[in-house]
Scaffold this motif. Sequence first.
Motif, short mmCIF file in Angstrom:
data_model
loop_
_atom_site.label_atom_id
_atom_site.label_comp_id
_atom_site.label_asym_id
_atom_site.label_seq_id
_atom_site.Cartn_x
_atom_site.Cartn_y
_atom_site.Cartn_z
N CYS A 240 27.58 -43.88 18.09
CA CYS A 240 26.76 -43.22 17.07
C CYS A 240 27.45 -43.20 15.71
CB CYS A 240 26.40 -41.80 17.50
SG CYS A 240 27.82 -40.71 17.72
N ARG A 241 28.77 -43.40 15.71
CA ARG A 241 29.53 -43.41 14.46
C ARG A 241 29.76 -44.82 13.93
NH1 ARG A 241 31.01 -39.16 17.56
NH2 ARG A 241 31.53 -37.18 16.52
N MET A 242 29.75 -45.79 14.83
CA MET A 242 29.97 -47.18 14.44
C MET A 242 28.97 -48.06 15.19
SD MET A 242 34.12 -47.52 14.27
CE MET A 242 33.93 -49.05 13.35
N PRO A 243 27.79 -48.30 14.63
CA PRO A 243 26.74 -49.06 15.32
C PRO A 243 27.17 -50.45 15.73
CG PRO A 243 25.86 -47.95 13.37
CD PRO A 243 27.34 -47.81 13.32
N ARG A 244 28.12 -51.06 14.99
CA ARG A 244 28.53 -52.43 15.33
C ARG A 244 29.93 -52.43 15.93
NH1 ARG A 244 29.06 -56.78 13.18
NH2 ARG A 244 28.21 -57.77 14.99
N LEU A 245 30.08 -51.79 17.06
CA LEU A 245 31.36 -51.77 17.74
C LEU A 245 31.84 -53.16 18.09
CD1 LEU A 245 30.99 -48.74 20.18
CD2 LEU A 245 32.53 -48.92 18.25
N SER A 246 30.91 -54.06 18.40
CA SER A 246 31.30 -55.40 18.84
C SER A 246 32.07 -56.16 17.77
CB SER A 246 30.07 -56.21 19.26
OG SER A 246 29.18 -56.38 18.18
N HIS A 247 31.93 -55.73 16.50
CA HIS A 247 32.67 -56.41 15.44
C HIS A 247 34.14 -56.03 15.44
CE1 HIS A 247 33.08 -58.59 11.66
NE2 HIS A 247 33.89 -57.62 11.28
N MET A 248 34.48 -54.88 16.05
CA MET A 248 35.84 -54.37 15.99
C MET A 248 36.66 -54.74 17.22
SD MET A 248 35.39 -52.99 13.10
CE MET A 248 37.04 -52.33 12.88
N THR A 249 36.03 -55.25 18.26
CA THR A 249 36.76 -55.55 19.49
C THR A 249 37.58 -56.82 19.35
OG1 THR A 249 34.83 -56.75 20.32
CG2 THR A 249 35.05 -54.43 20.97
#
Length: 273
Positions: A93-102
Amino acid sequence: MAQIVPGSPRFTLVRSTAQITERTPALVRTDRSEYLLLSFMRVGHWYLEQDDRRTELLPGQFAIYDSTRPYRLHADGPFEQMVFRMPRALMECRMPRLSHMTARAYDSGSGPGALVAGFVNLLAGHAQSLSPDAVESFEIAGADLIATALALLGEGSGARSASLFERIVAKLSNQMLDDGFDFAVYARQQGMSLRSLQRLFHENGTTPRAWLLQRRLDNIASQLRSPAFAQRSITEIALSSGFNDLTYFNRMFRARFSATPSQWRRSTGRDKS
């Protein structure tokens, strides 16, 4: 050897020799744990693969990986790391694009990364003296710190277009299920050329077509698990989610989830084809 840090099952100290750990699509389907894992390397190194990226993690660095998608960890020698398992919902809910940070290596010795490492180490060190409710409260409070730090780290790791990308895809939610959806038309609606739109997706690790297919499949998978859609057939759900070719839909669903739609639904106890 994996050792739970006293005070909270969220923290694990891992000491091991060369090994390969793989979370396959089939395992994701059967084990539905939803965590964001932050790995802080202390000794040695290993490689992390997720979301079409591969990174090497060295001492003094940390990386993130997501239990809801396949990943692969490979160490070719002895290593030691601290792993913090954070409920994915706190960060989603705080970072909608988590996949960009993995699958990216971040410096834990300076700047925003040091704040993340400091928080995690302090909480791990004091977890034993805190009640489970207190640890959970600190996790919730820490989620804002971690999200802010990751956003700042992202700005320096090729994520400058992430904010624009998030705004563009957020507007797609009401259109992406239309089987006649056209990215060229959508690009014009956003005041940009199709080529610019394609470049934006590419900068964020995907293509328009791949992104749309993944979101449609994820939407269907979610509906097949939901009691709210228990009375709807798989065919109805697929057609209403933008698939007018059921053979193609079944093939793509199986490729993504290592199960047919019927198998996926049966695993939740609902079976209406």
